[in-house]
Write a protein that holds these residues in place. Structure first.
Motif, mmCIF file in Angstrom:
data_model
loop_
_atom_site.group_PDB
_atom_site.id
_atom_site.type_symbol
_atom_site.label_atom_id
_atom_site.label_comp_id
_atom_site.label_asym_id
_atom_site.label_seq_id
_atom_site.Cartn_x
_atom_site.Cartn_y
_atom_site.Cartn_z
ATOM 1 N N GLY A 12 -1.859 19.795 6.156
ATOM 2 C CA GLY A 12 -2.926 19.567 7.133
ATOM 3 C C GLY A 12 -2.679 20.245 8.468
ATOM 4 N N THR A 13 -1.647 21.060 8.564
ATOM 5 C CA THR A 13 -1.315 21.731 9.820
ATOM 6 C C THR A 13 -2.375 22.769 10.161
ATOM 7 N N THR A 14 -2.887 22.710 11.381
ATOM 8 C CA THR A 14 -3.883 23.691 11.832
ATOM 9 C C THR A 14 -3.170 24.974 12.266
ATOM 10 N N LEU A 15 -3.927 26.069 12.401
ATOM 11 C CA LEU A 15 -3.328 27.315 12.892
ATOM 12 C C LEU A 15 -2.805 27.137 14.315
ATOM 13 N N GLN A 16 -3.492 26.357 15.131
ATOM 14 C CA GLN A 16 -3.017 26.104 16.493
ATOM 15 C C GLN A 16 -1.678 25.356 16.459
ATOM 16 N N ASP A 17 -1.573 24.351 15.585
ATOM 17 C CA ASP A 17 -0.300 23.634 15.447
ATOM 18 C C ASP A 17 0.785 24.551 14.898
ATOM 19 N N LEU A 18 0.429 25.396 13.928
ATOM 20 C CA LEU A 18 1.401 26.334 13.365
ATOM 21 C C LEU A 18 1.909 27.280 14.443
ATOM 22 N N HIS A 19 1.019 27.721 15.300
ATOM 23 C CA HIS A 19 1.421 28.576 16.430
ATOM 24 C C HIS A 19 2.485 27.868 17.267
ATOM 25 N N MET B 126 0.841 -1.189 0.000
ATOM 26 C CA MET B 126 0.000 0.000 0.000
ATOM 27 C C MET B 126 0.882 1.247 0.000
ATOM 28 N N SER B 127 0.465 2.229 -0.741
ATOM 29 C CA SER B 127 1.216 3.475 -0.755
ATOM 30 C C SER B 127 0.616 4.444 0.249
ATOM 31 N N ALA B 128 1.483 5.230 0.839
ATOM 32 C CA ALA B 128 1.022 6.226 1.805
ATOM 33 C C ALA B 128 0.317 7.353 1.066
ATOM 34 N N ALA B 129 -0.684 7.921 1.697
ATOM 35 C CA ALA B 129 -1.392 9.054 1.101
ATOM 36 C C ALA B 129 -0.425 10.230 1.013
ATOM 37 N N SER B 130 -0.392 10.877 -0.138
ATOM 38 C CA SER B 130 0.511 12.009 -0.286
ATOM 39 C C SER B 130 -0.154 13.274 0.232
ATOM 40 N N SER B 131 0.662 14.141 0.765
ATOM 41 C CA SER B 131 0.158 15.437 1.213
ATOM 42 C C SER B 131 1.176 16.490 0.800
ATOM 43 N N ASP B 132 0.704 17.688 0.634
ATOM 44 C CA ASP B 132 1.577 18.787 0.241
ATOM 45 C C ASP B 132 2.333 19.301 1.458
ATOM 46 N N VAL B 133 3.502 19.816 1.195
ATOM 47 C CA VAL B 133 4.303 20.466 2.228
ATOM 48 C C VAL B 133 4.520 21.903 1.772
ATOM 49 N N TYR B 134 4.288 22.832 2.682
ATOM 50 C CA TYR B 134 4.462 24.251 2.370
ATOM 51 C C TYR B 134 5.719 24.772 3.040
ATOM 52 N N GLN B 135 6.421 25.631 2.314
ATOM 53 C CA GLN B 135 7.582 26.313 2.870
ATOM 54 C C GLN B 135 7.138 27.716 3.272
ATOM 55 N N LEU B 136 7.353 28.058 4.539
ATOM 56 C CA LEU B 136 6.946 29.362 5.069
ATOM 57 C C LEU B 136 8.171 30.115 5.564
ATOM 58 N N LYS B 137 8.160 31.415 5.387
ATOM 59 C CA LYS B 137 9.184 32.265 5.979
ATOM 60 C C LYS B 137 8.497 33.102 7.049
ATOM 61 N N VAL B 138 8.938 32.944 8.286
ATOM 62 C CA VAL B 138 8.374 33.673 9.420
ATOM 63 C C VAL B 138 9.370 34.756 9.792
ATOM 64 N N THR B 139 8.929 36.013 9.754
ATOM 65 C CA THR B 139 9.804 37.147 10.026
ATOM 66 C C THR B 139 9.300 37.915 11.236
#
Length: 73
Positions: A31-38, A1-14
């Motif tokens: 799939g990262t939530t704003l709470q997780d991003l925090h 079985m292949s793993a489900a693919s998900s996108d990865v975003y590159q962010l610059k935090v200044t």
């Protein structure tokens, strides 16, 4: 079985208002939530949940926790 693919975003935090540039480049799952991003930003910047934050979407909608602002702003 292949793993489900998900996108990865590159962010610059200044960090605004600093004399010398302070920034971090982060890779986060789509799939990262704003709470997780925090939490990710807190760790990446070396903070301990003692800094105010606010997220602004492209349409101007703001997200943040007013309870964290001691001045009520």
């Amino acid at each position: 079985m292949s793993a489900a693919s998900s996108d990865v975003y590159q962010l610059k935090v200044t960090l605004s208002g600093s004399r010398s540039p302070i920034w971090r480049r982060l890779l986060v799952d789509s799939g990262t939530t704003l709470q997780d991003l925090h939490r990710i930003i807190q760790v990446a910047m070396g903070w301990q949940a003692a800094h105010l934050h606010q997220f602004e979407l492209s349409d101007g909608v703001l997200f943040g926790d007013p309870e964290e602002d001691p001045d009520g702003r």
